[in-house]
Motif scaffolding. Structure first.
Motif, short mmCIF file in Angstrom:
data_model
loop_
_atom_site.label_atom_id
_atom_site.label_comp_id
_atom_site.label_asym_id
_atom_site.label_seq_id
_atom_site.Cartn_x
_atom_site.Cartn_y
_atom_site.Cartn_z
N LEU A 21 -6.25 -9.98 -7.89
CA LEU A 21 -5.15 -9.01 -7.99
C LEU A 21 -5.46 -7.74 -7.22
N LYS A 22 -6.71 -7.31 -7.27
CA LYS A 22 -7.10 -6.05 -6.61
C LYS A 22 -7.27 -6.20 -5.09
N THR A 23 -7.80 -7.34 -4.66
CA THR A 23 -8.14 -7.46 -3.24
C THR A 23 -7.12 -8.21 -2.40
N VAL A 24 -6.28 -9.03 -3.03
CA VAL A 24 -5.30 -9.81 -2.27
C VAL A 24 -3.87 -9.36 -2.59
N VAL A 25 -3.52 -9.38 -3.87
CA VAL A 25 -2.15 -9.11 -4.26
C VAL A 25 -1.78 -7.64 -4.05
N ARG A 26 -2.65 -6.72 -4.49
CA ARG A 26 -2.35 -5.28 -4.36
C ARG A 26 -2.10 -4.89 -2.91
N PRO A 27 -2.98 -5.25 -1.95
CA PRO A 27 -2.71 -4.89 -0.55
C PRO A 27 -1.43 -5.52 0.00
N ALA A 28 -1.12 -6.75 -0.43
CA ALA A 28 0.11 -7.40 0.04
C ALA A 28 1.34 -6.65 -0.46
N ILE A 29 1.29 -6.20 -1.70
CA ILE A 29 2.42 -5.44 -2.25
C ILE A 29 2.56 -4.10 -1.55
N ILE A 30 1.46 -3.44 -1.27
CA ILE A 30 1.50 -2.16 -0.55
C ILE A 30 2.13 -2.35 0.82
N GLU A 31 1.78 -3.43 1.48
CA GLU A 31 2.36 -3.74 2.79
C GLU A 31 3.86 -3.99 2.68
N ALA A 32 4.26 -4.73 1.63
CA ALA A 32 5.69 -5.01 1.42
C ALA A 32 6.47 -3.72 1.15
N ILE A 33 5.89 -2.81 0.40
CA ILE A 33 6.54 -1.52 0.13
C ILE A 33 6.69 -0.73 1.42
N ALA A 34 5.63 -0.70 2.21
CA ALA A 34 5.69 0.04 3.48
C ALA A 34 6.74 -0.55 4.41
N THR A 35 6.83 -1.85 4.48
CA THR A 35 7.82 -2.51 5.32
C THR A 35 9.23 -2.21 4.83
N ALA A 36 9.43 -2.29 3.52
CA ALA A 36 10.75 -2.01 2.95
C ALA A 36 11.15 -0.56 3.15
N ARG A 37 10.18 0.35 3.06
CA ARG A 37 10.47 1.78 3.28
C ARG A 37 10.95 2.02 4.70
N ALA A 38 10.41 1.26 5.62
CA ALA A 38 10.78 1.43 7.03
C ALA A 38 12.23 1.04 7.29
N HIS A 39 12.85 0.30 6.38
CA HIS A 39 14.23 -0.12 6.56
C HIS A 39 15.24 0.98 6.23
N GLY A 40 14.77 2.10 5.70
CA GLY A 40 15.70 3.21 5.48
C GLY A 40 15.98 3.52 4.03
N ASP A 41 17.26 3.69 3.70
CA ASP A 41 17.73 4.16 2.40
C ASP A 41 17.12 3.34 1.25
#
Length: 83
Positions: A21-41
């Protein structure tokens, strides 16, 4: 403080899950959040909302496992006597 009885194998399984959860899932979720943030509103962004929900679930599970392991009472079944 409530203890959590568990076998050696059970404790190891929780440690393995925690590491995943700490080394695989957490970084993947952080990446997904960053990608979604880049889409705007963010108000109208379902990807962002889903990623934040996953993050919340993951962090909750991490806290739950850490609490169980910190209060674990390891039971070694090989030393138990069968009557």
């Amino acid at each position: 403080m409530q203890t959590h009885p568990m076998t050696v194998a059970g404790a190891q399984a929780l440690r393995t899950e925690l590491q995943h959860l700490k080394t695989v899932v957490r970084p993947a979720i952080i990446e997904a959040i960053a990608t979604a943030r880049a889409h705007g509103d963010l108000k109208e962004n379902a990807e962002y909302a889903a990623a934040r929900e996953q993050q919340s679930f993951n962090e909750g599970r991490i806290q739950e496992i850490e609490a169980k392991l910190s209060n674990a009472q390891i039971i070694d079944l090989s030393h138990m006597v069968n009557n």
